[in-house]
Motif scaffolding. Structure first.
Motif, PDB file in Angstrom:
ATOM      1  N   ALA A  44       0.843  -1.204   0.000  1.00  0.00           N
ATOM      2  CA  ALA A  44       0.000   0.000   0.000  1.00  0.00           C
ATOM      3  C   ALA A  44       0.873   1.247   0.000  1.00  0.00           C
ATOM      4  O   ALA A  44       0.599   2.210  -0.723  1.00  0.00           O
ATOM      5  CB  ALA A  44      -0.927  -0.004   1.216  1.00  0.00           C
ATOM      6  N   ARG A  45       1.920   1.242   0.813  1.00  0.00           N
ATOM      7  CA  ARG A  45       2.835   2.384   0.849  1.00  0.00           C
ATOM      8  C   ARG A  45       3.485   2.579  -0.515  1.00  0.00           C
ATOM      9  O   ARG A  45       3.605   3.702  -1.002  1.00  0.00           O
ATOM     10  CB  ARG A  45       3.915   2.176   1.906  1.00  0.00           C
ATOM     11  N   ARG A  46       3.902   1.483  -1.139  1.00  0.00           N
ATOM     12  CA  ARG A  46       4.512   1.585  -2.457  1.00  0.00           C
ATOM     13  C   ARG A  46       3.559   2.224  -3.465  1.00  0.00           C
ATOM     14  O   ARG A  46       3.934   3.112  -4.228  1.00  0.00           O
ATOM     15  CB  ARG A  46       4.962   0.204  -2.958  1.00  0.00           C
ATOM     16  N   ARG A  47       2.304   1.782  -3.443  1.00  0.00           N
ATOM     17  CA  ARG A  47       1.319   2.361  -4.372  1.00  0.00           C
ATOM     18  C   ARG A  47       1.154   3.855  -4.116  1.00  0.00           C
ATOM     19  O   ARG A  47       1.089   4.648  -5.056  1.00  0.00           O
ATOM     20  CB  ARG A  47      -0.024   1.639  -4.240  1.00  0.00           C
ATOM     21  N   LEU A  48       1.069   4.232  -2.841  1.00  0.00           N
ATOM     22  CA  LEU A  48       0.888   5.644  -2.501  1.00  0.00           C
ATOM     23  C   LEU A  48       2.108   6.482  -2.864  1.00  0.00           C
ATOM     24  O   LEU A  48       1.958   7.607  -3.363  1.00  0.00           O
ATOM     25  CB  LEU A  48       0.589   5.798  -1.008  1.00  0.00           C
ATOM     26  N   THR A  49       3.280   5.967  -2.619  1.00  0.00           N
ATOM     27  CA  THR A  49       4.481   6.770  -2.854  1.00  0.00           C
ATOM     28  C   THR A  49       4.900   6.807  -4.316  1.00  0.00           C
ATOM     29  O   THR A  49       5.759   7.606  -4.679  1.00  0.00           O
ATOM     30  CB  THR A  49       5.669   6.287  -1.989  1.00  0.00           C
ATOM     31  N   ASP A  50       4.309   5.971  -5.135  1.00  0.00           N
ATOM     32  CA  ASP A  50       4.577   5.996  -6.573  1.00  0.00           C
ATOM     33  C   ASP A  50       3.528   6.786  -7.351  1.00  0.00           C
ATOM     34  O   ASP A  50       3.687   6.987  -8.550  1.00  0.00           O
ATOM     35  CB  ASP A  50       4.617   4.571  -7.140  1.00  0.00           C
ATOM     36  N   ASP A  51       2.493   7.243  -6.691  1.00  0.00           N
ATOM     37  CA  ASP A  51       1.358   7.875  -7.362  1.00  0.00           C
ATOM     38  C   ASP A  51       1.312   9.378  -7.056  1.00  0.00           C
ATOM     39  O   ASP A  51       0.976   9.784  -5.954  1.00  0.00           O
ATOM     40  CB  ASP A  51       0.065   7.198  -6.887  1.00  0.00           C
ATOM     41  N   ARG A  52       1.655  10.189  -8.025  1.00  0.00           N
ATOM     42  CA  ARG A  52       1.675  11.642  -7.841  1.00  0.00           C
ATOM     43  C   ARG A  52       0.303  12.182  -7.428  1.00  0.00           C
ATOM     44  O   ARG A  52       0.214  13.160  -6.690  1.00  0.00           O
ATOM     45  CB  ARG A  52       2.154  12.330  -9.111  1.00  0.00           C
ATOM     46  N   SER A  53      -0.768  11.537  -7.854  1.00  0.00           N
ATOM     47  CA  SER A  53      -2.111  12.013  -7.490  1.00  0.00           C
ATOM     48  C   SER A  53      -2.427  11.777  -6.014  1.00  0.00           C
ATOM     49  O   SER A  53      -3.407  12.294  -5.499  1.00  0.00           O
ATOM     50  CB  SER A  53      -3.182  11.367  -8.368  1.00  0.00           C
ATOM     51  N   ALA A  54      -1.583  11.015  -5.305  1.00  0.00           N
ATOM     52  CA  ALA A  54      -1.784  10.788  -3.876  1.00  0.00           C
ATOM     53  C   ALA A  54      -1.232  11.939  -3.030  1.00  0.00           C
ATOM     54  O   ALA A  54      -1.491  12.011  -1.833  1.00  0.00           O
ATOM     55  CB  ALA A  54      -1.113   9.479  -3.449  1.00  0.00           C
ATOM     56  N   LEU A  55      -0.501  12.833  -3.658  1.00  0.00           N
ATOM     57  CA  LEU A  55       0.089  13.957  -2.931  1.00  0.00           C
ATOM     58  C   LEU A  55      -0.962  14.945  -2.430  1.00  0.00           C
ATOM     59  O   LEU A  55      -2.064  15.036  -2.981  1.00  0.00           O
ATOM     60  CB  LEU A  55       1.049  14.727  -3.843  1.00  0.00           C
ATOM     61  N   LEU A  56      -0.582  15.691  -1.406  1.00  0.00           N
ATOM     62  CA  LEU A  56      -1.408  16.811  -0.964  1.00  0.00           C
ATOM     63  C   LEU A  56      -1.567  17.761  -2.151  1.00  0.00           C
ATOM     64  O   LEU A  56      -0.617  17.937  -2.937  1.00  0.00           O
ATOM     65  CB  LEU A  56      -0.727  17.554   0.182  1.00  0.00           C
ATOM     66  N   PRO A  57      -2.728  18.390  -2.315  1.00  0.00           N
ATOM     67  CA  PRO A  57      -2.938  19.273  -3.466  1.00  0.00           C
ATOM     68  C   PRO A  57      -1.849  20.334  -3.642  1.00  0.00           C
ATOM     69  O   PRO A  57      -1.454  20.636  -4.767  1.00  0.00           O
ATOM     70  CB  PRO A  57      -4.296  19.915  -3.172  1.00  0.00           C
ATOM     71  N   ALA A  58      -1.340  20.871  -2.555  1.00  0.00           N
ATOM     72  CA  ALA A  58      -0.313  21.910  -2.635  1.00  0.00           C
ATOM     73  C   ALA A  58       1.012  21.391  -3.183  1.00  0.00           C
ATOM     74  O   ALA A  58       1.859  22.178  -3.607  1.00  0.00           O
ATOM     75  CB  ALA A  58      -0.093  22.528  -1.253  1.00  0.00           C
ATOM     76  N   LEU A  59       1.216  20.077  -3.201  1.00  0.00           N
ATOM     77  CA  LEU A  59       2.484  19.502  -3.648  1.00  0.00           C
ATOM     78  C   LEU A  59       2.442  18.906  -5.051  1.00  0.00           C
ATOM     79  O   LEU A  59       3.478  18.564  -5.607  1.00  0.00           O
ATOM     80  CB  LEU A  59       2.933  18.416  -2.664  1.00  0.00           C
ATOM     81  N   VAL A  60       1.250  18.797  -5.630  1.00  0.00           N
ATOM     82  CA  VAL A  60       1.100  18.109  -6.915  1.00  0.00           C
ATOM     83  C   VAL A  60       1.947  18.746  -8.014  1.00  0.00           C
ATOM     84  O   VAL A  60       2.607  18.039  -8.770  1.00  0.00           O
ATOM     85  CB  VAL A  60      -0.382  18.044  -7.341  1.00  0.00           C
ATOM     86  N   ASN A  61       1.982  20.056  -8.106  1.00  0.00           N
ATOM     87  CA  ASN A  61       2.705  20.733  -9.189  1.00  0.00           C
ATOM     88  C   ASN A  61       4.052  21.275  -8.740  1.00  0.00           C
ATOM     89  O   ASN A  61       4.531  22.266  -9.278  1.00  0.00           O
ATOM     90  CB  ASN A  61       1.836  21.853  -9.778  1.00  0.00           C
ATOM     91  N   THR A  62       4.652  20.615  -7.761  1.00  0.00           N
ATOM     92  CA  THR A  62       5.979  21.018  -7.297  1.00  0.00           C
ATOM     93  C   THR A  62       6.992  19.998  -7.766  1.00  0.00           C
ATOM     94  O   THR A  62       6.651  19.020  -8.426  1.00  0.00           O
ATOM     95  CB  THR A  62       6.018  21.107  -5.757  1.00  0.00           C
ATOM     96  N   GLY A  63       8.222  20.174  -7.381  1.00  0.00           N
ATOM     97  CA  GLY A  63       9.287  19.254  -7.778  1.00  0.00           C
ATOM     98  C   GLY A  63       9.478  18.087  -6.836  1.00  0.00           C
ATOM     99  O   GLY A  63      10.496  17.405  -6.902  1.00  0.00           O
ATOM    100  N   VAL A  64       8.509  17.818  -5.962  1.00  0.00           N
ATOM    101  CA  VAL A  64       8.618  16.706  -5.021  1.00  0.00           C
ATOM    102  C   VAL A  64       8.742  15.406  -5.807  1.00  0.00           C
ATOM    103  O   VAL A  64       7.977  15.151  -6.724  1.00  0.00           O
ATOM    104  CB  VAL A  64       7.388  16.651  -4.085  1.00  0.00           C
ATOM    105  N   GLU A  65       9.730  14.606  -5.428  1.00  0.00           N
ATOM    106  CA  GLU A  65       9.996  13.345  -6.112  1.00  0.00           C
ATOM    107  C   GLU A  65       9.615  12.159  -5.228  1.00  0.00           C
ATOM    108  O   GLU A  65       9.756  12.217  -4.014  1.00  0.00           O
ATOM    109  CB  GLU A  65      11.486  13.242  -6.453  1.00  0.00           C
TER     110      GLU A  65
END
Length: 177
Positions: A44-65
């Motif tokens: 579950a963690r792997r799925r969440l950490t590989d999915d950009r859409s799981a990010l907080l809205p404020a982080l979606v369009n940032t350079g967070v990897e």
């Protein structure tokens, strides 16, 4: 329907988790059940950490990897994954997840899956960052990190991800809700 066992704070130890579920750490079968639950939480963690859409809205369009930390994942994505784990679980683990399945509130919830996922994130987000010679892909395979309750807070995760000093804030919905 309320859960069969009252919720346990995410910050509680592995020993308390075993106790709440009626498991015994000295029992090999119970340890195997826990290991299977942990495997499901790791996936579950792997799925969440590989999915950009799981990010907080404020982080979606940032350079967070990826992999993303627990503090960077939206509650909506986390909740969706908790429910997914519950419904796709192996029969052996599903019986234990059922002890924390809650249909009373506004939304379906499962404190057992949430506890497991929080501990997997907690260990992998914070514990091995400063240890030399440990690959992050294998981080968290040791259960030693499941026993103390203070590390891995949202504030600590955010401080690590932004390299700023933030006083730890330990909020838990079971204790503070």
């Amino acid at each position: 329907m309320a859960p069969a066992r009252p919720a346990l704070a995410q910050s509680e130890s592995k020993a308390r988790f075993f106790e709440r579920l009626g498991l015994n750490e000295d029992n090999e079968f119970h340890r195997r059940i826990y290991a299977m639950m942990k495997e499901e939480a790791v996936e579950a963690r792997r799925r969440l950490t590989d999915d950009r859409s799981a990010l907080l809205p404020a982080l979606v369009n940032t350079g967070v990897e990826p992999p993303y930390s627990h503090a960077q994942i939206s509650e909506t994505a986390l909740h969706r994954e908790i429910i997914r784990v519950y419904y796709t679980a192996r029969p052996e683990t599903r019986a234990h997840y059922a002890l924390g399945h809650d249909l009373v509130g506004v939304e379906e919830e499962n404190w057992v899956v949430r506890w497991m996922l929080w501990h997997v994130f907690r260990y992998r987000d914070n514990r091995n960052r400063n240890r030399k010679g440990h690959a992050t892909a294998n981080a968290g395979d040791d259960d030693g990190g499941d026993t103390d309750s203070g590390e891995g807070s949202v504030a600590a995760s955010r401080a690590n991800s932004t390299n700023t000093k933030v006083a730890p804030v330990f909020w838990d919905p079971v204790r503070n809700g």
